[in-house]
Design a protein around this motif. Structure first.
Motif, PDB file in Angstrom:
ATOM      1  N   HIS A 165     -28.137 -54.067 -28.614  1.00 39.85           N
ATOM      2  CA  HIS A 165     -28.540 -55.167 -29.503  1.00 39.85           C
ATOM      3  C   HIS A 165     -29.952 -55.666 -29.154  1.00 39.85           C
ATOM      4  O   HIS A 165     -30.694 -56.096 -30.022  1.00 39.85           O
ATOM      5  CB  HIS A 165     -27.551 -56.329 -29.401  1.00 39.85           C
ATOM      6  N   THR A 186     -24.187 -59.985 -35.690  1.00 36.63           N
ATOM      7  CA  THR A 186     -23.643 -59.372 -34.471  1.00 36.63           C
ATOM      8  C   THR A 186     -22.171 -59.082 -34.697  1.00 36.63           C
ATOM      9  O   THR A 186     -21.386 -60.005 -34.942  1.00 36.63           O
ATOM     10  CB  THR A 186     -23.772 -60.355 -33.283  1.00 36.63           C
ATOM     11  N   ALA A 188     -19.186 -58.632 -32.982  1.00 35.97           N
ATOM     12  CA  ALA A 188     -18.538 -58.773 -31.666  1.00 35.97           C
ATOM     13  C   ALA A 188     -17.052 -58.487 -31.883  1.00 35.97           C
ATOM     14  O   ALA A 188     -16.698 -57.465 -32.487  1.00 35.97           O
ATOM     15  CB  ALA A 188     -18.803 -60.156 -31.095  1.00 35.97           C
ATOM     16  N   ASN A 210     -21.089 -61.953 -27.812  1.00 41.20           N
ATOM     17  CA  ASN A 210     -20.916 -63.333 -28.282  1.00 41.20           C
ATOM     18  C   ASN A 210     -21.965 -64.252 -27.675  1.00 41.20           C
ATOM     19  O   ASN A 210     -22.565 -65.086 -28.360  1.00 41.20           O
ATOM     20  CB  ASN A 210     -19.543 -63.851 -27.809  1.00 41.20           C
ATOM     21  N   ALA A 213     -25.404 -63.617 -29.154  1.00 43.61           N
ATOM     22  CA  ALA A 213     -25.517 -64.177 -30.512  1.00 43.61           C
ATOM     23  C   ALA A 213     -25.697 -65.700 -30.451  1.00 43.61           C
ATOM     24  O   ALA A 213     -26.499 -66.280 -31.193  1.00 43.61           O
ATOM     25  CB  ALA A 213     -24.281 -63.806 -31.328  1.00 43.61           C
ATOM     26  N   GLU A 214     -24.957 -66.338 -29.558  1.00 42.60           N
ATOM     27  CA  GLU A 214     -25.024 -67.800 -29.419  1.00 42.60           C
ATOM     28  C   GLU A 214     -26.408 -68.242 -28.921  1.00 42.60           C
ATOM     29  O   GLU A 214     -27.027 -69.151 -29.466  1.00 42.60           O
ATOM     30  CB  GLU A 214     -23.935 -68.234 -28.418  1.00 42.60           C
ATOM     31  N   THR A 230     -28.199 -66.375 -38.295  1.00 41.91           N
ATOM     32  CA  THR A 230     -27.394 -65.475 -37.455  1.00 41.91           C
ATOM     33  C   THR A 230     -25.923 -65.615 -37.840  1.00 41.91           C
ATOM     34  O   THR A 230     -25.473 -66.702 -38.210  1.00 41.91           O
ATOM     35  CB  THR A 230     -27.540 -65.796 -35.953  1.00 41.91           C
ATOM     36  N   CYS A 232     -22.204 -64.248 -36.162  1.00 42.29           N
ATOM     37  CA  CYS A 232     -21.471 -63.493 -35.146  1.00 42.29           C
ATOM     38  C   CYS A 232     -20.048 -63.267 -35.675  1.00 42.29           C
ATOM     39  O   CYS A 232     -19.341 -64.220 -35.996  1.00 42.29           O
ATOM     40  CB  CYS A 232     -21.441 -64.267 -33.833  1.00 42.29           C
ATOM     41  N   CYS A 234     -16.261 -61.977 -35.324  1.00 42.03           N
ATOM     42  CA  CYS A 234     -15.240 -61.764 -34.282  1.00 42.03           C
ATOM     43  C   CYS A 234     -13.887 -61.455 -34.917  1.00 42.03           C
ATOM     44  O   CYS A 234     -13.048 -62.348 -35.091  1.00 42.03           O
ATOM     45  CB  CYS A 234     -15.125 -63.005 -33.402  1.00 42.03           C
ATOM     46  N   VAL A 276     -20.545 -68.311 -37.263  1.00 46.37           N
ATOM     47  CA  VAL A 276     -19.463 -67.592 -36.559  1.00 46.37           C
ATOM     48  C   VAL A 276     -18.343 -67.302 -37.554  1.00 46.37           C
ATOM     49  O   VAL A 276     -17.864 -68.201 -38.243  1.00 46.37           O
ATOM     50  CB  VAL A 276     -18.893 -68.424 -35.385  1.00 46.37           C
TER      51      VAL A 276
END
Ligand SMILES: NC(=O)c1ccc[n+]([C@@H]2O[C@H](COP(=O)([O-])OP(=O)(O)OC[C@H]3O[C@@H](n4cnc5c(N)ncnc54)[C@H](O)[C@@H]3O)[C@@H](O)[C@H]2O)c1
Length: 325
Positions: A165, A186, A188, A210, A213-214, A230, A232, A234, A276
């Motif tokens: 990444h 991302t 994840a 994670n 990305a955060e 962004t 992420c 999950c 997220v």
């Protein structure tokens, strides 16, 4: 017309009266439902289009990456498909081109910064523009207990699932920041919220993804790059073959996910700039449960939900299998 109007007014008055007389719990439920409806209306009204965007997806030769490439192209984005499996990436790009989309494919081992730099430059050249949406999707799993996992598999898992990444970000992010326009996605995993047996390498790499990305989200915010979003992602297990043999939970709200549901949710999250995306919604409870429960109680919940044994019959695409990437 007049009759319809007075009927509507009367219905609204009756609903308001009923709500006023309702017990407190019902009032709270109504207020929550109204807030959620308002939130949903706001989010869908402010969705961005992907038309005209230039989207680069790693691991786009199969599974989620391949399907996302097709959805992006269907939404009007130009797509660069990178994969270590060149034939698969080229086949997916040809399918996109055959249905009228604009696609470029190249072999790229994302663990090599040099490979990534060459592939990103070629994508830029072929698609005529800087990358505006980067999807870090390529992923691998070994699926073995720690003491049976080779050194190579552990390193490879981290190299593909998180270190890569950094290489794609270094190649794609500068133009996004310069133009204050872009999106970094991302991919994840829910395994980035909870540790699962046979995933000592995989889970840890997804926790790291994670974390990256955060931190990236906060860094972009801190530097005022408000136009670079962004997301992420999950997800719990997905039915793509990567985790063949895993068991979902007995709980109906924690099933093995269908790839088309995952990709449609990702498209919505990208359009809505959702930071997220946990899938299914039940995964949202994991951080809360971790924070609120003693460790032993959290572990017991994982046992009770069937998470602890979920990998016992894993027969997926292990990187420790002979001939794997
Ligand atoms: N399948 C699941 O249950 C699940 C659940 C949560 C998260 N994820 C994540 O979703 C992502 C996509 O998974 P999927 O289910 O579509 O799996 P998949 O195996 O179908 O796709 C992964 C792709 O990555 C490519 N790849 C592997 N190593 C590479 C490398 N070094 N360079 C370039 N490409 C490489 C593979 O060739 C493959 O095309 C992964 O990051 C995975 O960890 C999957």
């Amino acid at each position: 017309m007049e009759g319809a109007l007075s009927f509507a007014v009367e219905t609204a008055q009756n609903a308001f009266k009923a709500a006023k007389e309702a017990p407190t719990w019902a009032k709270a439920a109504l207020a929550a439902a109204a807030l959620m409806a308002l939130r949903e209306a706001y989010l869908s009204a402010t969705e961005k289009s992907v038309e005209g965007e230039v989207c680069l997806i790693t691991g786009a030769g199969s599974g989620i990456g391949r399907m996302l490439a097709k959805s992006m192209a269907a939404g009007g984005a130009k797509v660069a498909l990178l994969d270590i499996n060149e034939a698969a990436a080229k086949e997916a790009a040809a399918e996109i081109a055959a249905s009228g989309g604009h696609a470029f494919a190249a072999r790229c081992d994302v663990t090599s910064h040099e490979d990534v730099a060459v592939a990103v430059a070629a994508a830029r050249e072929a698609l005529g523009s800087d990358i505006t949406i980067l999807v870090n999707n390529a992923g691998v799993v070994s699926g073995k207990p720690l003491l049976e996992t080779s050194d190579r598999a552990i390193k490879r898992t981290f190299d593909v699932n998180v270190i890569a990444h950094y290489w794609t970000l270094k190649e794609c992010l500068p133009s996004m920041v310069r133009n204050n326009h872009g999106h970094v996605v991302t991919v994840a995993s829910a395994a980035g919220w909870v540790g699962i047996p046979r995933q000592c390498d995989y889970s840890a790499s997804k926790w790291a993804a994670n974390g990256l990305a955060e931190a990236l989200r906060m860094e972009l915010r801190h530097m005022g790059a408000t136009g670079v979003s962004t997301t992420c992602v999950c997800p719990f297990y997905i039915d793509t073959g990567m985790f063949e043999g895993v068991r979902g939970s007995w709980l109906p709200t924690l099933p093995i996910l269908k790839p088309d549901y995952v990709v449609a949710s990702m498209m919505t999250a990208i359009r809505r700039r959702t930071p997220v995306l946990n899938m299914p919604a039940m995964v949202n409870l994991t951080p809360l449960m971790r924070a609120g429960l003693p460790v032993a109680a959290f572990d017991w919940c994982c046992d009770f939900l069937g998470i602890t044994k979920s990998m016992d019959d894993f027969a997926g695409r292990s990187i420790d299998a002979p001939g794997s990437s």
